[in-house]
Design a protein around this motif. Structure first.
Motif, short mmCIF file in Angstrom:
data_model
loop_
_atom_site.label_atom_id
_atom_site.label_comp_id
_atom_site.label_asym_id
_atom_site.label_seq_id
_atom_site.Cartn_x
_atom_site.Cartn_y
_atom_site.Cartn_z
N PHE A 191 52.25 -10.99 -9.87
CA PHE A 191 50.95 -11.36 -10.41
C PHE A 191 49.92 -10.24 -10.22
O PHE A 191 48.76 -10.40 -10.60
CB PHE A 191 50.43 -12.65 -9.76
N GLY A 192 50.33 -9.10 -9.61
CA GLY A 192 49.41 -7.98 -9.44
C GLY A 192 48.28 -8.27 -8.47
O GLY A 192 47.16 -7.82 -8.65
N LEU A 193 48.57 -9.03 -7.42
CA LEU A 193 47.54 -9.40 -6.44
C LEU A 193 47.61 -8.49 -5.22
O LEU A 193 48.70 -8.16 -4.75
CB LEU A 193 47.73 -10.86 -6.01
N LYS A 194 46.44 -8.08 -4.73
CA LYS A 194 46.38 -7.29 -3.49
C LYS A 194 45.84 -8.16 -2.37
O LYS A 194 45.27 -9.22 -2.62
CB LYS A 194 45.48 -6.08 -3.71
N LYS A 195 45.98 -7.68 -1.14
CA LYS A 195 45.52 -8.47 0.01
C LYS A 195 44.04 -8.81 -0.09
O LYS A 195 43.61 -9.88 0.36
CB LYS A 195 45.82 -7.73 1.32
N GLU A 196 43.24 -7.91 -0.68
CA GLU A 196 41.80 -8.20 -0.77
C GLU A 196 41.49 -9.27 -1.83
O GLU A 196 40.36 -9.77 -1.88
CB GLU A 196 40.98 -6.92 -1.04
N ASP A 197 42.48 -9.63 -2.64
CA ASP A 197 42.27 -10.73 -3.58
C ASP A 197 42.45 -12.09 -2.91
O ASP A 197 42.07 -13.12 -3.47
CB ASP A 197 43.28 -10.64 -4.74
N LEU A 198 43.05 -12.09 -1.72
CA LEU A 198 43.40 -13.36 -1.07
C LEU A 198 42.32 -13.79 -0.08
O LEU A 198 41.53 -12.97 0.39
CB LEU A 198 44.73 -13.22 -0.33
N ILE A 199 42.28 -15.07 0.24
CA ILE A 199 41.35 -15.60 1.23
C ILE A 199 41.67 -15.00 2.60
O ILE A 199 42.75 -14.45 2.82
CB ILE A 199 41.41 -17.14 1.31
N ASP A 200 40.73 -15.11 3.51
CA ASP A 200 40.91 -14.55 4.85
C ASP A 200 41.78 -15.45 5.72
O ASP A 200 41.98 -16.62 5.43
CB ASP A 200 39.54 -14.38 5.53
N GLY A 201 42.29 -14.88 6.81
CA GLY A 201 42.96 -15.66 7.83
C GLY A 201 44.42 -15.95 7.55
O GLY A 201 45.03 -16.78 8.21
N LEU A 202 44.99 -15.26 6.55
CA LEU A 202 46.42 -15.46 6.25
C LEU A 202 47.28 -14.53 7.10
O LEU A 202 46.81 -13.52 7.61
CB LEU A 202 46.69 -15.20 4.76
N GLU A 203 48.56 -14.87 7.22
CA GLU A 203 49.52 -13.96 7.86
C GLU A 203 49.82 -12.81 6.90
O GLU A 203 49.44 -12.84 5.74
CB GLU A 203 50.83 -14.71 8.18
N GLU A 204 50.55 -11.82 7.39
CA GLU A 204 51.01 -10.73 6.52
C GLU A 204 51.96 -11.28 5.46
O GLU A 204 52.72 -12.20 5.74
CB GLU A 204 51.77 -9.68 7.35
N PRO A 205 51.92 -10.74 4.24
CA PRO A 205 52.86 -11.19 3.20
C PRO A 205 54.30 -10.97 3.64
O PRO A 205 54.61 -9.93 4.23
CB PRO A 205 52.51 -10.29 2.00
N VAL A 206 55.15 -11.93 3.33
CA VAL A 206 56.57 -11.83 3.70
C VAL A 206 57.45 -12.20 2.51
O VAL A 206 56.96 -12.64 1.47
CB VAL A 206 56.91 -12.75 4.89
N GLY A 207 58.75 -12.02 2.68
CA GLY A 207 59.69 -12.33 1.61
C GLY A 207 60.56 -13.51 1.94
O GLY A 207 60.35 -14.21 2.94
N ALA A 208 61.58 -13.73 1.10
CA ALA A 208 62.46 -14.89 1.25
C ALA A 208 63.20 -14.87 2.58
O ALA A 208 63.49 -15.93 3.15
CB ALA A 208 63.45 -14.94 0.09
N ALA A 209 63.50 -13.67 3.10
CA ALA A 209 64.26 -13.58 4.34
C ALA A 209 63.49 -14.20 5.51
O ALA A 209 64.04 -14.98 6.30
CB ALA A 209 64.62 -12.13 4.65
N THR A 210 62.19 -13.87 5.61
CA THR A 210 61.36 -14.44 6.67
C THR A 210 61.22 -15.94 6.50
O THR A 210 61.30 -16.71 7.47
CB THR A 210 59.96 -13.80 6.65
#
Lengths: 138, 138, 138
Positions: free
Chosen positions: B105-124
Protein backbone atom coordinates in the motif's frame (compact mmCIF):
# COMPACT_ATOMS: atom_id res chain seq x y z
CA UNK A 1 -22.84 -25.94 12.82
CA UNK A 2 -21.34 -28.79 10.79
CA UNK A 3 -18.02 -28.50 12.62
CA UNK A 4 -19.68 -28.15 16.04
CA UNK A 5 -22.01 -31.13 15.60
CA UNK A 6 -19.17 -33.28 14.25
CA UNK A 7 -16.98 -32.35 17.21
CA UNK A 8 -19.76 -33.12 19.68
CA UNK A 9 -20.38 -36.47 17.97
CA UNK A 10 -16.66 -37.18 18.47
CA UNK A 11 -17.21 -36.65 22.22
CA UNK A 12 -15.44 -33.31 22.31
CA UNK A 13 -16.74 -30.60 24.62
CA UNK A 14 -18.00 -27.81 22.38
CA UNK A 15 -18.93 -24.21 23.22
CA UNK A 16 -20.14 -21.65 20.69
CA UNK A 17 -20.12 -17.93 21.45
CA UNK A 18 -22.55 -16.25 19.06
CA UNK A 19 -22.08 -12.55 18.38
CA UNK A 20 -22.98 -9.71 16.05
CA UNK A 21 -23.91 -10.63 12.44
CA UNK A 22 -24.19 -14.31 13.33
CA UNK A 23 -26.53 -13.56 16.21
CA UNK A 24 -29.86 -13.61 14.37
CA UNK A 25 -29.51 -17.35 13.89
CA UNK A 26 -30.48 -17.57 17.58
CA UNK A 27 -33.53 -15.33 17.28
CA UNK A 28 -36.94 -16.99 17.13
CA UNK A 29 -38.40 -17.09 13.65
CA UNK A 30 -41.76 -15.38 14.07
CA UNK A 31 -43.70 -12.45 12.80
CA UNK A 32 -43.11 -9.78 15.48
CA UNK A 33 -39.92 -7.81 14.88
CA UNK A 34 -37.61 -7.73 17.89
CA UNK A 35 -36.01 -4.43 18.93
CA UNK A 36 -37.01 -1.56 21.17
CA UNK A 37 -36.57 1.45 18.91
CA UNK A 38 -36.81 2.13 15.18
CA UNK A 39 -33.10 1.58 14.59
CA UNK A 40 -33.15 -1.81 16.26
CA UNK A 41 -36.33 -2.76 14.42
CA UNK A 42 -34.78 -1.69 11.13
CA UNK A 43 -31.72 -3.83 11.83
CA UNK A 44 -34.10 -6.72 12.51
CA UNK A 45 -35.83 -6.19 9.17
CA UNK A 46 -32.47 -6.24 7.41
CA UNK A 47 -31.40 -9.40 9.17
CA UNK A 48 -34.73 -11.27 9.22
CA UNK A 49 -34.61 -13.33 12.44
CA UNK A 50 -34.28 -17.10 12.49
CA UNK A 51 -31.70 -19.60 11.32
CA UNK A 52 -33.78 -20.61 8.29
CA UNK A 53 -33.44 -17.09 6.93
CA UNK A 54 -29.65 -16.79 7.07
CA UNK A 55 -28.13 -15.90 3.72
CA UNK A 56 -25.05 -17.29 2.08
CA UNK A 57 -21.87 -15.31 2.76
CA UNK A 58 -21.46 -15.02 -1.02
CA UNK A 59 -23.62 -15.36 -4.13
CA UNK A 60 -27.06 -14.68 -2.81
CA UNK A 61 -28.46 -13.54 -6.17
CA UNK A 62 -31.73 -12.39 -4.61
CA UNK A 63 -32.21 -15.70 -2.83
CA UNK A 64 -31.35 -17.97 -5.75
CA UNK A 65 -27.96 -18.92 -4.28
CA UNK A 66 -29.41 -20.21 -0.99
CA UNK A 67 -32.18 -22.00 -2.88
CA UNK A 68 -29.67 -23.84 -5.11
CA UNK A 69 -27.54 -24.68 -2.09
CA UNK A 70 -30.64 -26.02 -0.36
CA UNK A 71 -31.48 -28.19 -3.38
CA UNK A 72 -27.94 -29.52 -3.63
CA UNK A 73 -27.72 -30.08 0.13
CA UNK A 74 -30.96 -32.06 0.05
CA UNK A 75 -29.68 -34.16 -2.86
CA UNK A 76 -26.39 -34.95 -1.12
CA UNK A 77 -27.86 -35.45 2.37
CA UNK A 78 -26.29 -32.39 3.92
CA UNK A 79 -28.47 -31.24 6.81
CA UNK A 80 -30.26 -27.89 6.86
CA UNK A 81 -28.88 -25.20 9.23
CA UNK A 82 -31.98 -25.50 11.45
CA UNK A 83 -31.55 -29.27 11.80
CA UNK A 84 -27.82 -28.87 12.44
CA UNK A 85 -28.53 -26.36 15.21
CA UNK A 86 -31.01 -28.75 16.85
CA UNK A 87 -28.55 -31.61 16.46
CA UNK A 88 -25.86 -29.50 18.16
CA UNK A 89 -28.18 -28.83 21.08
CA UNK A 90 -29.10 -32.51 21.41
CA UNK A 91 -25.42 -33.48 21.37
CA UNK A 92 -24.72 -31.11 24.26
CA UNK A 93 -23.05 -28.22 22.46
CA UNK A 94 -23.22 -25.18 24.73
CA UNK A 95 -24.38 -22.06 22.87
CA UNK A 96 -23.64 -18.71 24.54
CA UNK A 97 -25.44 -15.59 23.27
CA UNK A 98 -23.32 -12.42 23.38
CA UNK A 99 -24.80 -9.99 25.93
CA UNK A 100 -23.49 -6.86 24.19
CA UNK A 101 -25.04 -7.91 20.87
CA UNK A 102 -28.38 -8.40 22.61
CA UNK A 103 -28.14 -4.89 24.09
CA UNK A 104 -27.19 -3.30 20.76
CA UNK A 105 -29.91 -5.07 18.79
CA UNK A 106 -32.47 -4.65 21.60
CA UNK A 107 -33.05 -8.38 22.00
CA UNK A 108 -34.43 -9.97 25.17
CA UNK A 109 -34.10 -13.56 26.30
CA UNK A 110 -37.68 -14.30 25.22
CA UNK A 111 -36.71 -13.31 21.65
CA UNK A 112 -34.19 -16.16 21.51
CA UNK A 113 -34.69 -19.86 20.83
CA UNK A 114 -34.85 -22.25 23.77
CA UNK A 115 -32.01 -24.25 25.26
CA UNK A 116 -29.28 -21.60 25.16
CA UNK A 117 -26.84 -20.82 27.96
CA UNK A 118 -27.08 -17.55 29.89
CA UNK A 119 -25.85 -14.54 27.85
CA UNK A 120 -22.16 -13.80 28.48
CA UNK A 121 -19.54 -11.25 27.47
CA UNK A 122 -16.08 -11.23 25.91
CA UNK A 123 -14.43 -12.19 29.23
CA UNK A 124 -16.25 -15.52 29.42
CA UNK A 125 -15.57 -16.17 25.75
CA UNK A 126 -11.85 -15.53 26.30
CA UNK A 127 -11.78 -17.91 29.25
CA UNK A 128 -13.38 -20.63 27.10
CA UNK A 129 -10.96 -19.89 24.25
CA UNK A 130 -7.79 -20.07 26.33
CA UNK A 131 -8.87 -23.31 28.01
CA UNK A 132 -9.83 -24.96 24.72
CA UNK A 133 -7.66 -27.28 22.62
CA UNK A 134 -8.73 -25.37 19.55
CA UNK A 135 -10.69 -22.20 18.87
CA UNK A 136 -12.13 -21.17 15.51
CA UNK A 137 -13.26 -17.59 14.86
CA UNK A 138 -15.78 -18.02 12.06
CA UNK B 1 -10.63 -4.34 19.74
CA UNK B 2 -13.31 -5.36 22.25
CA UNK B 3 -11.80 -8.83 22.62
CA UNK B 4 -8.23 -7.48 22.85
CA UNK B 5 -9.00 -4.83 25.47
CA UNK B 6 -11.04 -7.29 27.53
CA UNK B 7 -8.19 -9.82 27.42
CA UNK B 8 -5.65 -7.16 28.44
CA UNK B 9 -7.91 -6.06 31.30
CA UNK B 10 -7.91 -9.72 32.41
CA UNK B 11 -4.11 -9.53 32.62
CA UNK B 12 -3.54 -11.65 29.54
CA UNK B 13 -0.64 -10.82 27.26
CA UNK B 14 -2.14 -9.70 23.95
CA UNK B 15 -0.53 -9.22 20.54
CA UNK B 16 -2.37 -8.10 17.43
CA UNK B 17 -0.90 -8.58 13.96
CA UNK B 18 -2.67 -6.17 11.60
CA UNK B 19 -2.64 -6.98 7.91
CA UNK B 20 -4.28 -6.21 4.58
CA UNK B 21 -7.89 -4.89 4.64
CA UNK B 22 -7.70 -4.28 8.40
CA UNK B 23 -4.52 -2.28 8.05
CA UNK B 24 -6.00 1.18 7.42
CA UNK B 25 -7.23 1.29 11.03
CA UNK B 26 -3.57 1.97 11.90
CA UNK B 27 -3.11 4.78 9.39
CA UNK B 28 -3.25 8.35 10.69
CA UNK B 29 -6.52 10.08 9.93
CA UNK B 30 -5.45 13.21 8.08
CA UNK B 31 -5.92 14.92 4.77
CA UNK B 32 -2.84 13.85 2.78
CA UNK B 33 -3.35 10.51 1.03
CA UNK B 34 -0.63 7.98 1.75
CA UNK B 35 0.87 5.97 -1.09
CA UNK B 36 3.71 6.46 -3.55
CA UNK B 37 2.05 5.89 -6.89
CA UNK B 38 -1.41 6.33 -8.35
CA UNK B 39 -2.48 2.78 -7.61
CA UNK B 40 -1.52 3.03 -3.96
CA UNK B 41 -3.17 6.45 -3.69
CA UNK B 42 -6.32 5.06 -5.27
CA UNK B 43 -6.37 2.20 -2.78
CA UNK B 44 -6.04 4.82 -0.02
CA UNK B 45 -9.02 6.73 -1.37
CA UNK B 46 -11.08 3.55 -1.39
CA UNK B 47 -10.10 2.68 2.13
CA UNK B 48 -10.06 6.18 3.68
CA UNK B 49 -7.34 6.03 6.36
CA UNK B 50 -8.07 6.11 10.08
CA UNK B 51 -9.96 3.88 12.49
CA UNK B 52 -12.91 6.30 12.66
CA UNK B 53 -13.59 5.69 8.97
CA UNK B 54 -13.78 1.92 9.07
CA UNK B 55 -17.02 0.57 7.63
CA UNK B 56 -19.18 -2.23 8.92
CA UNK B 57 -18.45 -5.63 7.42
CA UNK B 58 -22.12 -5.75 6.39
CA UNK B 59 -25.02 -3.33 5.91
CA UNK B 60 -23.23 -0.10 5.20
CA UNK B 61 -26.13 1.43 3.26
CA UNK B 62 -24.04 4.43 2.20
CA UNK B 63 -22.92 5.13 5.75
CA UNK B 64 -26.31 4.73 7.43
CA UNK B 65 -25.41 1.35 8.96
CA UNK B 66 -22.30 2.66 10.76
CA UNK B 67 -24.22 5.77 11.87
CA UNK B 68 -27.00 3.66 13.42
CA UNK B 69 -24.44 1.41 15.06
CA UNK B 70 -22.71 4.48 16.44
CA UNK B 71 -25.99 5.78 17.89
CA UNK B 72 -26.87 2.43 19.42
CA UNK B 73 -23.33 1.98 20.78
CA UNK B 74 -23.48 5.41 22.41
CA UNK B 75 -26.84 4.59 23.96
CA UNK B 76 -25.63 1.28 25.37
CA UNK B 77 -22.19 2.50 26.45
CA UNK B 78 -20.22 0.48 23.92
CA UNK B 79 -16.95 2.30 23.20
CA UNK B 80 -16.08 3.71 19.79
CA UNK B 81 -13.39 1.86 17.78
CA UNK B 82 -10.98 4.80 18.23
CA UNK B 83 -11.40 4.74 22.03
CA UNK B 84 -11.07 0.95 22.10
CA UNK B 85 -7.82 1.17 20.14
CA UNK B 86 -6.43 3.74 22.59
CA UNK B 87 -7.60 1.64 25.53
CA UNK B 88 -5.81 -1.38 24.05
CA UNK B 89 -2.60 0.61 23.78
CA UNK B 90 -2.90 1.88 27.37
CA UNK B 91 -3.50 -1.65 28.62
CA UNK B 92 -0.29 -2.83 26.99
CA UNK B 93 -1.65 -4.66 23.94
CA UNK B 94 1.19 -4.98 21.42
CA UNK B 95 0.11 -4.04 17.90
CA UNK B 96 2.32 -5.26 15.05
CA UNK B 97 1.86 -3.71 11.58
CA UNK B 98 2.38 -6.15 8.70
CA UNK B 99 5.49 -5.14 6.73
CA UNK B 100 4.28 -6.61 3.43
CA UNK B 101 0.99 -4.72 3.63
CA UNK B 102 2.91 -1.48 4.19
CA UNK B 103 5.02 -2.22 1.10
CA UNK B 104 2.00 -3.06 -1.06
CA UNK B 105 0.00 0.00 0.00
CA UNK B 106 3.07 2.29 -0.05
CA UNK B 107 2.79 3.20 3.63
CA UNK B 108 5.72 4.46 5.72
CA UNK B 109 6.07 4.42 9.49
CA UNK B 110 5.22 8.13 9.66
CA UNK B 111 1.86 7.36 8.04
CA UNK B 112 0.90 5.16 11.00
CA UNK B 113 -0.44 6.10 14.44
CA UNK B 114 2.00 6.28 17.33
CA UNK B 115 2.76 3.57 19.87
CA UNK B 116 2.91 0.60 17.50
CA UNK B 117 5.55 -2.13 17.53
CA UNK B 118 8.08 -2.40 14.70
CA UNK B 119 6.57 -3.79 11.47
CA UNK B 120 6.98 -7.55 11.19
CA UNK B 121 6.22 -10.34 8.73
CA UNK B 122 4.38 -13.65 8.70
CA UNK B 123 7.26 -15.43 10.45
CA UNK B 124 6.96 -13.29 13.60
CA UNK B 125 3.19 -13.61 13.53
CA UNK B 126 3.48 -17.40 13.33
CA UNK B 127 5.88 -17.46 16.28
CA UNK B 128 3.40 -15.42 18.34
CA UNK B 129 0.54 -17.67 17.24
CA UNK B 130 2.21 -20.96 18.12
CA UNK B 131 3.31 -19.67 21.55
CA UNK B 132 -0.13 -18.28 22.38
CA UNK B 133 -2.84 -20.02 24.41
CA UNK B 134 -5.35 -18.91 21.83
CA UNK B 135 -5.19 -17.27 18.41
CA UNK B 136 -8.13 -15.68 16.59
CA UNK B 137 -7.96 -14.89 12.87
CA UNK B 138 -10.52 -12.12 12.49
CA UNK C 1 -0.83 -19.32 1.18
CA UNK C 2 1.68 -16.74 2.47
CA UNK C 3 1.23 -17.91 6.05
CA UNK C 4 1.34 -21.59 5.09
CA UNK C 5 4.48 -21.31 2.98
CA UNK C 6 6.23 -19.20 5.64
CA UNK C 7 5.34 -21.74 8.33
CA UNK C 8 6.58 -24.62 6.16
CA UNK C 9 9.83 -22.71 5.47
CA UNK C 10 10.20 -22.41 9.28
CA UNK C 11 10.07 -26.22 9.46
CA UNK C 12 6.58 -26.32 10.95
CA UNK C 13 4.24 -29.11 9.92
CA UNK C 14 1.38 -27.47 8.01
CA UNK C 15 -2.00 -28.85 6.99
CA UNK C 16 -4.66 -26.91 5.09
CA UNK C 17 -8.27 -28.04 4.98
CA UNK C 18 -9.91 -26.37 1.99
CA UNK C 19 -13.68 -26.01 1.99
CA UNK C 20 -16.63 -24.20 0.45
CA UNK C 21 -15.94 -20.79 -1.14
CA UNK C 22 -12.18 -21.31 -0.94
CA UNK C 23 -12.43 -24.65 -2.70
CA UNK C 24 -12.24 -23.52 -6.31
CA UNK C 25 -8.57 -22.58 -5.79
CA UNK C 26 -7.94 -26.34 -5.96
CA UNK C 27 -9.89 -26.89 -9.17
CA UNK C 28 -7.92 -27.24 -12.38
CA UNK C 29 -7.97 -24.12 -14.50
CA UNK C 30 -9.30 -25.33 -17.83
CA UNK C 31 -12.14 -24.80 -20.20
CA UNK C 32 -14.58 -27.59 -19.31
CA UNK C 33 -16.89 -26.59 -16.47
CA UNK C 34 -16.98 -29.08 -13.61
CA UNK C 35 -20.31 -30.10 -12.10
CA UNK C 36 -22.85 -32.80 -12.83
CA UNK C 37 -26.07 -30.83 -13.10
CA UNK C 38 -27.04 -27.31 -14.15
CA UNK C 39 -26.93 -25.94 -10.63
CA UNK C 40 -23.42 -27.22 -10.04
CA UNK C 41 -22.31 -25.97 -13.46
CA UNK C 42 -23.81 -22.56 -12.72
CA UNK C 43 -21.93 -22.41 -9.41
CA UNK C 44 -18.78 -23.23 -11.37
CA UNK C 45 -19.43 -20.37 -13.78
CA UNK C 46 -19.85 -17.98 -10.86
CA UNK C 47 -16.68 -19.15 -9.21
CA UNK C 48 -14.50 -19.67 -12.30
CA UNK C 49 -12.20 -22.56 -11.38
CA UNK C 50 -8.47 -22.17 -10.75
CA UNK C 51 -6.37 -20.26 -8.26
CA UNK C 52 -5.44 -17.61 -10.84
CA UNK C 53 -9.08 -16.59 -11.07
CA UNK C 54 -9.71 -16.00 -7.38
CA UNK C 55 -11.06 -12.53 -6.67
CA UNK C 56 -10.13 -10.18 -3.86
CA UNK C 57 -12.34 -10.41 -0.77
CA UNK C 58 -12.99 -6.69 -1.18
CA UNK C 59 -12.72 -4.05 -3.89
CA UNK C 60 -12.96 -6.07 -7.03
CA UNK C 61 -14.26 -3.22 -9.19
CA UNK C 62 -14.93 -5.50 -12.15
CA UNK C 63 -11.43 -6.97 -11.98
CA UNK C 64 -9.54 -3.70 -11.55
CA UNK C 65 -8.78 -4.36 -7.87
CA UNK C 66 -7.09 -7.72 -8.50
CA UNK C 67 -5.21 -6.24 -11.46
CA UNK C 68 -3.82 -3.39 -9.33
CA UNK C 69 -2.92 -5.82 -6.57
CA UNK C 70 -1.16 -7.97 -9.13
CA UNK C 71 0.83 -4.96 -10.41
CA UNK C 72 1.77 -3.88 -6.89
CA UNK C 73 2.63 -7.43 -5.86
CA UNK C 74 4.92 -7.80 -8.89
CA UNK C 75 6.63 -4.49 -8.07
CA UNK C 76 7.24 -5.46 -4.44
CA UNK C 77 8.17 -9.08 -5.13
CA UNK C 78 5.12 -10.63 -3.51
CA UNK C 79 4.45 -13.99 -5.14
CA UNK C 80 1.30 -14.75 -7.12
CA UNK C 81 -1.27 -17.08 -5.50
CA UNK C 82 -0.49 -19.80 -8.06
CA UNK C 83 3.25 -19.66 -7.26
CA UNK C 84 2.55 -19.61 -3.53
CA UNK C 85 0.37 -22.70 -3.87
CA UNK C 86 3.12 -24.54 -5.75
CA UNK C 87 5.69 -23.37 -3.19
CA UNK C 88 3.48 -24.73 -0.40
CA UNK C 89 3.28 -28.10 -2.12
CA UNK C 90 7.06 -28.22 -2.66
CA UNK C 91 7.65 -27.34 1.00
CA UNK C 92 5.51 -30.28 2.10
CA UNK C 93 2.30 -28.50 3.13
CA UNK C 94 -0.49 -31.08 3.18
CA UNK C 95 -3.63 -29.84 1.44
CA UNK C 96 -6.87 -31.67 2.24
CA UNK C 97 -9.91 -31.12 -0.01
CA UNK C 98 -13.24 -31.14 1.81
CA UNK C 99 -15.30 -34.16 0.71
CA UNK C 100 -18.66 -32.53 1.38
CA UNK C 101 -17.77 -29.49 -0.73
CA UNK C 102 -16.79 -31.79 -3.60
CA UNK C 103 -20.16 -33.55 -3.33
CA UNK C 104 -22.12 -30.30 -3.22
CA UNK C 105 -20.29 -28.72 -6.15
CA UNK C 106 -20.22 -32.01 -8.10
CA UNK C 107 -16.41 -32.13 -8.29
CA UNK C 108 -14.42 -35.32 -8.87
CA UNK C 109 -10.79 -35.98 -8.00
CA UNK C 110 -9.80 -35.54 -11.66
CA UNK C 111 -11.19 -31.98 -11.54
CA UNK C 112 -8.64 -31.05 -8.87
CA UNK C 113 -4.98 -30.09 -9.20
CA UNK C 114 -2.33 -32.74 -8.56
CA UNK C 115 -0.48 -33.41 -5.34
CA UNK C 116 -3.39 -33.08 -2.91
CA UNK C 117 -4.16 -35.41 -0.02
CA UNK C 118 -7.21 -37.66 -0.09
CA UNK C 119 -10.51 -35.76 0.44
CA UNK C 120 -11.55 -35.73 4.11
CA UNK C 121 -14.42 -34.48 6.25
CA UNK C 122 -14.92 -32.29 9.30
CA UNK C 123 -13.85 -35.09 11.68
CA UNK C 124 -10.34 -35.29 10.21
CA UNK C 125 -10.09 -31.51 10.17
CA UNK C 126 -11.04 -31.38 13.84
CA UNK C 127 -8.43 -33.98 14.71
CA UNK C 128 -5.77 -31.91 12.93
CA UNK C 129 -6.99 -28.73 14.65
CA UNK C 130 -6.95 -30.11 18.18
CA UNK C 131 -3.49 -31.62 17.73
CA UNK C 132 -2.03 -28.43 16.24
CA UNK C 133 -0.13 -25.70 18.13
CA UNK C 134 -2.18 -23.14 16.29
CA UNK C 135 -5.21 -23.21 13.98
CA UNK C 136 -6.38 -20.33 11.81
CA UNK C 137 -9.87 -20.30 10.29
CA UNK C 138 -9.43 -18.03 7.27
Amino acid sequence: MIIASTAAAMDMEVSIFVTFWGFHALVKDRRRLPGQNWMQKMLSVMQRPGISHRKLSKMNFMGMGPWMMFQLAKKYNVSKPKDLLEMCQQLGVKIYPCQMTMDLFGLKKEDLIDGLEEPVGAATMLQLATEADSTLFI
